[in-house]
Design a protein around this motif. Structure first.
Motif, PDB file in Angstrom:
ATOM      1  N   GLN A 302      75.643 -21.245 -50.547  1.00 12.43           N
ATOM      2  CA  GLN A 302      75.996 -20.415 -49.388  1.00 12.43           C
ATOM      3  C   GLN A 302      74.838 -20.329 -48.397  1.00 12.43           C
ATOM      4  O   GLN A 302      75.050 -20.245 -47.189  1.00 12.43           O
ATOM      5  CB  GLN A 302      76.411 -19.020 -49.856  1.00 12.43           C
ATOM      6  CG  GLN A 302      77.702 -18.979 -50.643  1.00 12.43           C
ATOM      7  CD  GLN A 302      78.870 -19.546 -49.842  1.00 12.43           C
ATOM      8  OE1 GLN A 302      79.064 -19.208 -48.672  1.00 12.43           O
ATOM      9  NE2 GLN A 302      79.663 -20.409 -50.487  1.00 12.43           N
ATOM     10  N   LEU A 303      73.612 -20.337 -48.922  1.00 16.59           N
ATOM     11  CA  LEU A 303      72.437 -20.319 -48.042  1.00 16.59           C
ATOM     12  C   LEU A 303      72.399 -21.582 -47.182  1.00 16.59           C
ATOM     13  O   LEU A 303      72.134 -21.514 -45.971  1.00 16.59           O
ATOM     14  CB  LEU A 303      71.158 -20.209 -48.865  1.00 16.59           C
ATOM     15  CG  LEU A 303      69.853 -20.478 -48.096  1.00 16.59           C
ATOM     16  CD1 LEU A 303      69.648 -19.465 -46.975  1.00 16.59           C
ATOM     17  CD2 LEU A 303      68.658 -20.489 -49.042  1.00 16.59           C
ATOM     18  N   ILE A 304      72.662 -22.724 -47.790  1.00 18.97           N
ATOM     19  CA  ILE A 304      72.616 -23.990 -47.047  1.00 18.97           C
ATOM     20  C   ILE A 304      73.655 -23.974 -45.928  1.00 18.97           C
ATOM     21  O   ILE A 304      73.368 -24.357 -44.792  1.00 18.97           O
ATOM     22  CB  ILE A 304      72.865 -25.180 -47.991  1.00 18.97           C
ATOM     23  CG1 ILE A 304      71.829 -25.177 -49.129  1.00 18.97           C
ATOM     24  CG2 ILE A 304      72.810 -26.485 -47.209  1.00 18.97           C
ATOM     25  CD1 ILE A 304      70.399 -25.175 -48.664  1.00 18.97           C
ATOM     26  N   LYS A 305      74.868 -23.494 -46.246  1.00 19.97           N
ATOM     27  CA  LYS A 305      75.904 -23.427 -45.211  1.00 19.97           C
ATOM     28  C   LYS A 305      75.509 -22.465 -44.089  1.00 19.97           C
ATOM     29  O   LYS A 305      75.748 -22.731 -42.911  1.00 19.97           O
ATOM     30  CB  LYS A 305      77.222 -22.977 -45.837  1.00 19.97           C
ATOM     31  CG  LYS A 305      77.829 -24.005 -46.792  1.00 19.97           C
ATOM     32  CD  LYS A 305      79.140 -23.496 -47.378  1.00 19.97           C
ATOM     33  CE  LYS A 305      79.745 -24.526 -48.328  1.00 19.97           C
ATOM     34  NZ  LYS A 305      81.018 -24.044 -48.936  1.00 19.97           N
ATOM     35  N   LYS A 306      74.884 -21.357 -44.466  1.00 23.12           N
ATOM     36  CA  LYS A 306      74.469 -20.374 -43.472  1.00 23.12           C
ATOM     37  C   LYS A 306      73.347 -20.933 -42.590  1.00 23.12           C
ATOM     38  O   LYS A 306      73.326 -20.704 -41.380  1.00 23.12           O
ATOM     39  CB  LYS A 306      74.005 -19.093 -44.174  1.00 23.12           C
ATOM     40  CG  LYS A 306      73.869 -17.887 -43.246  1.00 23.12           C
ATOM     41  CD  LYS A 306      73.589 -16.633 -44.041  1.00 23.12           C
ATOM     42  CE  LYS A 306      73.515 -15.402 -43.123  1.00 23.12           C
ATOM     43  NZ  LYS A 306      74.816 -15.125 -42.454  1.00 23.12           N
ATOM     44  N   LEU A 307      72.421 -21.668 -43.204  1.00 22.03           N
ATOM     45  CA  LEU A 307      71.346 -22.303 -42.429  1.00 22.03           C
ATOM     46  C   LEU A 307      71.920 -23.333 -41.460  1.00 22.03           C
ATOM     47  O   LEU A 307      71.518 -23.398 -40.291  1.00 22.03           O
ATOM     48  CB  LEU A 307      70.345 -22.975 -43.373  1.00 22.03           C
ATOM     49  CG  LEU A 307      69.257 -22.087 -43.981  1.00 22.03           C
ATOM     50  CD1 LEU A 307      68.501 -22.860 -45.048  1.00 22.03           C
ATOM     51  CD2 LEU A 307      68.303 -21.588 -42.905  1.00 22.03           C
ATOM     52  N   GLU A 308      72.853 -24.143 -41.943  1.00 22.50           N
ATOM     53  CA  GLU A 308      73.460 -25.163 -41.074  1.00 22.50           C
ATOM     54  C   GLU A 308      74.157 -24.507 -39.889  1.00 22.50           C
ATOM     55  O   GLU A 308      74.021 -24.972 -38.743  1.00 22.50           O
ATOM     56  CB  GLU A 308      74.449 -26.007 -41.884  1.00 22.50           C
ATOM     57  CG  GLU A 308      73.774 -26.918 -42.895  1.00 22.50           C
ATOM     58  CD  GLU A 308      74.767 -27.654 -43.777  1.00 22.50           C
ATOM     59  OE1 GLU A 308      74.391 -28.680 -44.377  1.00 22.50           O
ATOM     60  OE2 GLU A 308      75.938 -27.200 -43.871  1.00 22.50           O
ATOM     61  N   GLN A 309      74.865 -23.428 -40.146  1.00 22.18           N
ATOM     62  CA  GLN A 309      75.564 -22.725 -39.061  1.00 22.18           C
ATOM     63  C   GLN A 309      74.569 -22.120 -38.069  1.00 22.18           C
ATOM     64  O   GLN A 309      74.776 -22.184 -36.856  1.00 22.18           O
ATOM     65  CB  GLN A 309      76.464 -21.629 -39.633  1.00 22.18           C
ATOM     66  CG  GLN A 309      77.271 -20.886 -38.575  1.00 22.18           C
ATOM     67  CD  GLN A 309      78.169 -19.815 -39.170  1.00 22.18           C
ATOM     68  OE1 GLN A 309      78.159 -19.579 -40.385  1.00 22.18           O
ATOM     69  NE2 GLN A 309      78.952 -19.155 -38.338  1.00 22.18           N
TER      70      GLN A 309
END
Length: 378
Positions: A302-309
């Motif tokens: 979820q952190l990776i997705k949040k960083l990408e966003q």
């Protein structure tokens, strides 16, 4: 066989006897020229010269002169130089900001017409006076300041920190419809020349200099990245659930700074026929997150997705800021007009029509970010 050998020997003697001999020791080789405004509307030229003199420990020389024309400056330099001035190794030409703001067409045109000068030489703008950039003693082993500046630009172009800026590229963008040239902007700091920014042009006139942080977004839209670099500041509060507790307590009032490297990008431009000022740009970014100032739980997907966003939103916001700069100065270094003409017909839009439409540019950015590796150093 014997007759053939004799014939070949005679030909070699004749060819070697007819060839012009150019001895380096008898030439003053110009590697860089800087142009400034002189007194009484004259043009001042500063020449960086390489001269091989066994009797002198210094092979780098500077000659300065003023005249109405660039050719006149060379004639003045010939009078001052002890050896013949040759231009075949000219690799960089610098123009002062004052000259660039008035227009460079006459100065670049004379370079293009000289058969002794390569169209691959670099053109640059100096912040303030151009001649001062050929004076620094710090050249990191380059034989002349002209060679040093050439190496400086070559390195930054190769590392995707600067756009291509040779004479051929400048003239191509200058005369093409729907695109404006850009050139590196150099300055001097602690007696050493450095890349300061990028100068944007409206036709042949410099109209503004980009903030250094905006160079990335200029290059992102002009060409695909293959090994780009970018640093961003994100709001740490948005990631507090993914920051290690001890790291967050120590740094909760500071932003989350991340360093992205090995960026690979691709862009596609879309427009509708009859609506040249309304365009959509889809951008794909694949990159490695190399460094983070806060300790994050990178095992959490979820952190990776949040960083990408968050990166997508930040890049989109910066691109929109960049577009406002272009609209304010009515310049198009990206070639939105050229791309429209290429997609819908070159007869649909002329140069004057496109210039009047730049201030109304309405570009929608769609950004997709993929983090591929997370090799993090705190």
């Amino acid at each position: 066989m014997k007759k053939t050998t004799i014939t070949l020997c005679i030909i070699c003697i004749l060819v070697s006897g007819c060839a012009d001999k150019n001895y380096l020791e008898k030439m003053s080789i110009v590697t860089g020229i800087a142009y400034d405004k002189g007194e009484e509307n004259l043009l001042r030229g500063t020449l960086s010269i390489l001269q091989f003199d066994p009797a002198s420990p210094n092979i780098s020389h500077i000659i300065t002169g003023e005249n109405d024309t660039t050719k006149g400056i060379r004639i003045h330099a010939d009078r001052e130089a002890s050896h013949e001035i040759v231009m075949g190794q000219l690799r960089v030409v610098l123009y002062s900001t004052a000259l660039a703001e008035n227009g460079l067409l006459s100065l670049t045109d004379t370079l293009a017409r000289d058969p002794n000068i390569t169209d691959l030489l670099y053109l640059t703008i100096a912040k303030g006076e151009a001649g001062k950039l050929l004076q620094p003693e710090s050249t990191e082993g380059a034989p002349t300041p002209g060679n040093y500046i050439q190496r400086l630009i070559e390195k930054n172009v190769a590392n995707e920190q600067l756009p291509e800026s040779n004479l051929h590229k400048f003239n191509h963008d200058l005369y093409d419809i729907g695109i404006d040239p850009v050139l590196p902007l150099l300055d001097i700091e602690e007696e050493k020349t450095k890349v300061y920014s990028v100068a944007l042009f409206q036709d042949d006139r410099m109209v503004t200099a980009l903030d250094p942080d905006m160079i990335f977004y200029l290059l992102l839209l002009k060409n695909p990245y293959r090994k780009g670099k970018l640093q961003l500041s994100l709001d740490a509060e948005d990631f507090k659930d993914y920051i290690r507790e001890e790291s967050y307590e120590e740094n909760k009032d500071t932003p989350l700074d991340i360093a992205l490297q090995q960026i690979r990008s691709s862009s596609t431009f879309h427009s509708r026929k009859g609506e040249p000022a309304k365009q959509t740009v889809r951008i794909s970014l694949k990159q490695r997150l190399l460094e983070s100032t806060l300790q994050l739980h990178f095992q959490d997907e979820q952190l990776i997705k949040k960083l990408e966003q968050a990166i997508e939103e930040e890049v989109k916001e910066k691109l929109e800021e960049f577009m406002e700069i272009l609209k304010d100065h009515e310049t198009d270094p990206i070639g939105f007009g050229k791309r429209y003409r290429s997609a819908h017909g070159k007869n649909l839009l002329n140069d004057e029509e496109w210039r009047s439409r730049i201030k109304d540019l309405d570009v929608t950015f769609e950004v997709n970010v993929e983090l591929q590796r997370y090799g993090i150093i705190d």
